[in-house]
Design a protein around this motif. Structure first.
Motif, PDB file in Angstrom:
ATOM      1  N   LEU A   1       0.832  -1.210   0.000  1.00  0.00           N
ATOM      2  CA  LEU A   1       0.000   0.000   0.000  1.00  0.00           C
ATOM      3  C   LEU A   1       0.867   1.260   0.000  1.00  0.00           C
ATOM      4  O   LEU A   1       0.552   2.241  -0.677  1.00  0.00           O
ATOM      5  CB  LEU A   1      -0.945   0.010   1.197  1.00  0.00           C
ATOM      6  N   LEU A   2       1.971   1.214   0.751  1.00  0.00           N
ATOM      7  CA  LEU A   2       2.868   2.386   0.778  1.00  0.00           C
ATOM      8  C   LEU A   2       3.483   2.632  -0.587  1.00  0.00           C
ATOM      9  O   LEU A   2       3.724   3.780  -0.973  1.00  0.00           O
ATOM     10  CB  LEU A   2       3.988   2.173   1.797  1.00  0.00           C
ATOM     11  N   ALA A   3       3.740   1.556  -1.337  1.00  0.00           N
ATOM     12  CA  ALA A   3       4.261   1.735  -2.703  1.00  0.00           C
ATOM     13  C   ALA A   3       3.233   2.474  -3.550  1.00  0.00           C
ATOM     14  O   ALA A   3       3.590   3.345  -4.350  1.00  0.00           O
ATOM     15  CB  ALA A   3       4.599   0.377  -3.320  1.00  0.00           C
TER      16      ALA A   3
ATOM     17  N   LEU B   1      -2.638   6.441  -4.128  1.00  0.00           N
ATOM     18  CA  LEU B   1      -3.519   6.159  -2.993  1.00  0.00           C
ATOM     19  C   LEU B   1      -3.166   7.129  -1.874  1.00  0.00           C
ATOM     20  O   LEU B   1      -2.006   7.202  -1.474  1.00  0.00           O
ATOM     21  CB  LEU B   1      -3.281   4.706  -2.537  1.00  0.00           C
ATOM     22  N   PRO B   2      -4.160   7.881  -1.368  1.00  0.00           N
ATOM     23  CA  PRO B   2      -3.863   8.749  -0.230  1.00  0.00           C
ATOM     24  C   PRO B   2      -3.522   7.904   1.000  1.00  0.00           C
ATOM     25  O   PRO B   2      -4.164   6.876   1.253  1.00  0.00           O
ATOM     26  CB  PRO B   2      -5.163   9.528  -0.016  1.00  0.00           C
ATOM     27  N   LEU B   3      -2.526   8.334   1.752  1.00  0.00           N
ATOM     28  CA  LEU B   3      -2.110   7.580   2.944  1.00  0.00           C
ATOM     29  C   LEU B   3      -3.278   7.372   3.902  1.00  0.00           C
ATOM     30  O   LEU B   3      -3.452   6.274   4.454  1.00  0.00           O
ATOM     31  CB  LEU B   3      -0.973   8.335   3.651  1.00  0.00           C
ATOM     32  N   ALA B   4      -4.104   8.389   4.064  1.00  0.00           N
ATOM     33  CA  ALA B   4      -5.221   8.276   5.022  1.00  0.00           C
ATOM     34  C   ALA B   4      -6.199   7.184   4.599  1.00  0.00           C
ATOM     35  O   ALA B   4      -6.768   6.477   5.437  1.00  0.00           O
ATOM     36  CB  ALA B   4      -5.951   9.617   5.143  1.00  0.00           C
TER      37      ALA B   4
ATOM     38  N   ASP C   1       8.672   3.404   9.642  1.00  0.00           N
ATOM     39  CA  ASP C   1       9.532   4.370   8.968  1.00  0.00           C
ATOM     40  C   ASP C   1       9.251   4.286   7.471  1.00  0.00           C
ATOM     41  O   ASP C   1       9.737   3.379   6.784  1.00  0.00           O
ATOM     42  CB  ASP C   1      11.005   4.093   9.258  1.00  0.00           C
ATOM     43  N   ALA C   2       8.432   5.226   7.004  1.00  0.00           N
ATOM     44  CA  ALA C   2       8.032   5.193   5.591  1.00  0.00           C
ATOM     45  C   ALA C   2       9.190   5.556   4.675  1.00  0.00           C
ATOM     46  O   ALA C   2       9.138   5.298   3.470  1.00  0.00           O
ATOM     47  CB  ALA C   2       6.858   6.143   5.344  1.00  0.00           C
TER      48      ALA C   2
END
Lengths: 480, 336
Positions: A378-380, A387-390, A429-430
């Motif tokens: 998802l972070l990728a 995709l918004p982080l929220a 840690d993104a």
């Protein structure tokens, strides 16, 4: 807290200058948190100059994730996973609550199996909460209703024959009615098995070229539409009936859910990281993200034409049910998260032994070991601006909680950064990346096509119900 | 050897450790196979058609599916090169006792195999074998996926009669959905620049229309596009080559076709249908044939039918492939 062991209460944890996301308060931004004696004592949102230089690409503090669809393989297939290894894997993935599917051996179709699984969770020492789905039918055989009421009394949060669909429409109808009376959802694996007998890979270019039997999108779409029609027909008799469609993988099925929701039907659905991040190209040997496999016009690229094939074809780590789809369907899965058609992301964590995977593609077991890799995928998507982080965080917290209908006050139900509650959070840690290796995975199932590849987002710390669930020994938790 | 008919770039080297499909072969490599096959044909024309090129090399023929012609063809090819040949038929091996493919490959390697010619009913199985075997795997057919030696012998046979196949109309008629021969021929013929047409009933063309559509504006690098149709007349009109594929009875059981009779009536290769092709159009079939179903008996025996020639060329092509995989150079064959 250098000496703190998994399962122990966190005495003091201070995280400063992090990016907080609170899906309950619908807020994200720079902030600080303090955990004392296992309680989230303070959540401070930073303003002005104090917030300078803090962004969503650094350390994140998020509510602990909830996965309502994992396979822990115990009892019956402990070579692939145990409750203990599965909960350790969940904590490594940032999950503080997981809900296990009942397709164990024997199936969880009566409370005795629940007791055994719950016992294994208790002795594991993991603070990750284990919820359980009960089977819909006896032995998941699709013929007679399982002990739904007894399973509900024993704590079932839903019912599913996952791994297989409920073949009989009348059984599905009765299950929706009965589970509705109990206030619990039916979690349906939607597949028309007459269209998928012997199927190996998503019907399309990849399956054709590789000579694999096609797995048509229509098998999912028609099963979803059937289930929705049945749900509609029982609504008058059972106002509590709820249908949850799991691991949807096609644009057509998601469109059907979108229409049903617009019509006010009590239907929810989820998508998986692998169906939104990977594509059937991966079976041919591509490893680019799904959103990289679309051209400017929104059509799927041809990996044979553009040189995207980098790994050997027929990797059984890519064999999963439903199959990895084309880039257009993957984009629809991602879009469904953004527009809210999909309520949740689930991992469908499906660990398998090497023996069951190191075989011919068409003979290999279905499934991807994914609970440790979901947030990274998802972070990728977040990093790619897709995709918004929220939204990603909501789909792992409040979204699945709403599917279960978790009531406030129940353990783990809040899924927000709420002061005064037991701390239930994950620190990521993104800005860091890590290499996915067999040794790095706590799960016994090493069956993921991401093996050997790098993922963004290192989980530094997972705290479940005030207790330590996972700590990255190499990383820096920025706490004390 | 007629060097002017088969262009041979001087600097082409064989780069493949395994031969799992023809999709990885460049046109230059395909031409190298053709050139090496020419040399093998010369060997076969001798009174004693045997050279010591693979002396001391153990070639294990591991077949998980029943086959006579392909297995024997590989065996004859390997023996003509003086290889030691071990035959393993899956039905008589430990496979039926549940031994995994990976274990079998490791066992075969421990028994001294340098090369494995493998046939398997599951698409992609040779890729798994190639991952665990330290020697070379030659795919003798996997599932619906690939049959590289067949496609190369088909191409060799076409070139022997037509010269360069570039721009020549080649029709593959029949059950392509389940055909590894068809898939490998798509790769080799589109690499060679043929005007490839694929024809059959829609139920057993499924997916190939997608493939052809994706390649409509130029295929994979080095490949041209191809045409898919259910219109037999359009496919056969002015064809230079017509290749019929075997239709299996199981297709009726799976509900893909109403009956063999109906298939023969609508898609069978008959003299009447063939009349719209070029007068000298080649008739081909990878075998085994269902005469009276996909091909009429009187068509199979026409002068321009090269079906038995395909079998003969099959030995030479397989000799060439074994030889190249073992590290040989085509110029050295006749002196070996």
């Amino acid at each position: 807290m250098p000496d703190l062991r998994v399962g122990k209460m966190v005495p003091l944890l201070e995280i400063s200058r992090a990016w907080l996301v609170d899906p309950v308060g619908e807020r994200e931004g720079p902030g600080e948190v303090v955990v004392r004696d296992g309680i989230l004592e303070a959540v401070t949102w930073l303003q002005g100059a104090e917030a300078d230089g803090i962004g969503p690409d650094g350390v994140l503090v998020l509510p602990g994730f909830l996965d309502i669809h994992v396979h822990l393989r115990e009892p019956g297939n402990e070579d692939a996973e145990t409750v203990a290894s599965g909960l350790a894997a969940a904590a490594h993935g940032g999950f503080t609550t997981v809900c296990a599917m009942p397709n164990t051996t024997p199936a969880a179709d009566e409370p005795g199996v629940f007791a055994r699984v719950a016992g294994a969770a208790a002795t594991s020492g993991s603070p990750v909460e284990l919820l359980l789905h009960g089977a819909i039918t006896v032995g998941r055989g699709g013929e007679r209703l399982a002990a739904l009421g007894e399973l509900a009394d024993a704590g079932a949060v839903g019912f599913s024959d996952d791994g297989s669909p409920v073949k009989s429409a009348i059984i599905l109808r009765n299950a929706l009615l009965y589970a509705g009376m109990l206030g619990l959802p039916i979690v349906e694996h939607a597949e028309d098995v007459t269209l998928t007998a012997g199927a190996e890979a998503n019907e399309g270019l990849v399956a054709t070229i590789l000579g694999l039997k096609g797995w048509p999108a229509a098998a999912e779409i028609s099963a979803v539409e059937r289930a929705i029609a049945i749900l509609d027909s029982v609504r008058a008799d059972a106002p509590g009936a709820r249908l949850h469609l799991t691991h949807l993988s096609t644009a057509g099925a998601l469109d059907a859910v979108r229409r049903a929701k617009a019509a006010g039907l009590p239907v929810t659905c989820d998508v998986t990281p692998h169906h939104l991040g990977f594509t059937d190209e991966w079976v041919a040997g591509a490893r680019r993200w799904a959103w990289e496999a679309l051209d400017g016009a929104g059509t799927a690229r041809d990996p044979w034409a553009d040189g995207a094939l980098v790994a050997r074809p027929y990797a059984t780590a890519c064999r999963v049910n439903p199959p990895l789809r084309g880039a257009v369907d993957a984009a629809a899965c991602l879009a469904s998260l953004i527009d809210g058609t999909a309520d949740a992301v689930v991992t469908d964590h499906a660990p398998h032994t090497a023996v069951d995977k190191e075989t011919e593609f068409g003979l290999a077991a279905h499934g991807i070991s994914g609970v440790e890799l979901a947030f990274g995928v998802l972070l990728a998507a977040v990093a790619a601006g897709r995709l918004p982080l929220a939204r990603a965080v909501a789909a792992l917290t409040v979204g699945p909680a709403a599917v279960l209908g978790a009531r406030p006050g129940r353990r783990g139900a809040a899924r927000g950064l709420v002061e005064g509650e037991p701390a239930d959070l994950v620190v990521v840690d993104a800005g860091d990346r890590w290499r996915v290796t067999a040794d790095a995975l706590a799960s016994r199932g090493k069956n993921t096509p991401l093996l050997g590849r790098e993922l963004p987002g290192r989980v530094l710390l997972t705290v479940a119900q005030g207790r330590l669930a996972y700590r990255d020994v190499a990383g820096d938790a920025s706490g004390s | 050897m007629n060097a002017s008919r088969i262009p041979t770039p001087p600097d082409v080297a064989w780069q493949q450790k395994h031969l799992l499909d023809v999709d990885v072969l460049s046109l230059a490599e395909i031409q190298l196979v053709m050139r090496t096959t020419d040399a093998m044909k010369e060997v076969l024309a001798r009174p004693i058609s045997k050279v010591p090129a693979l002396r001391g090399t153990n070639v294990t023929i591991l077949f998980y599916e029943a086959s006579t012609r392909t297995r024997v063809s590989f065996e004859v090819a390997a023996k003509n090169l003086s290889a030691d040949v071990v035959n393993i038929a899956a039905s008589s091996s430990s496979v039926t006792k549940g031994e995994s493919l990976v274990d079998t490959i490791r066992t075969v390697e421990a028994l001294g195999a340098d090369m494995i010619v493998m046939r398997h009913g599951t698409s992609g199985a040779p890729y798994l074998a190639a991952e665990v075997f330290s020697g070379s795997i030659l795919n003798g057919g996997d599932g619906w996926h690939a049959h590289p030696s067949q496609a190369l012998l088909d191409l060799y046979t076409m070139r022997a009669h037509l010269g360069d196949v570039r721009g020549k109309k080649v029709v593959i008629l029949g059950d392509v959905l389940h055909s590894r021969v068809a898939r490998s021929n798509v790769w080799s013929l589109t690499a060679a620049g043929a005007d490839l047409w694929i024809c059959g009933p829609t139920t057993i063309l499924r997916g190939f229309d997608t493939w052809a559509g994706r390649w409509a504006s130029g295929g994979a690098p080095g490949h041209v596009g191809f045409t898919v149709t259910s219109d037999v007349g359009a496919a056969l009109r002015d064809a230079d080559v017509v290749m019929a594929l075997r239709l299996q009875r199981e297709r009726m059981d799976a509900g893909l076709l109403p009956s063999l009779r109906e298939y023969a009536a609508r898609f069978g290769l008959t003299r009447e249908r063939l009349a719209v092709a070029k007068p000298a159009a080649l008739v081909m079939h990878p075998g085994p044939m269902n005469e009276g179903v996909e091909i009429a008996p009187d068509v199979a025996v026409l002068d321009r039918s090269v079906i038995t020639e395909q079998v003969t060329n099959g030995v030479a092509v397989r000799m060439a492939l074994l030889y190249l995989l073992a590290g040989g150079h085509p110029e050295a064959v006749t002196n070996a």
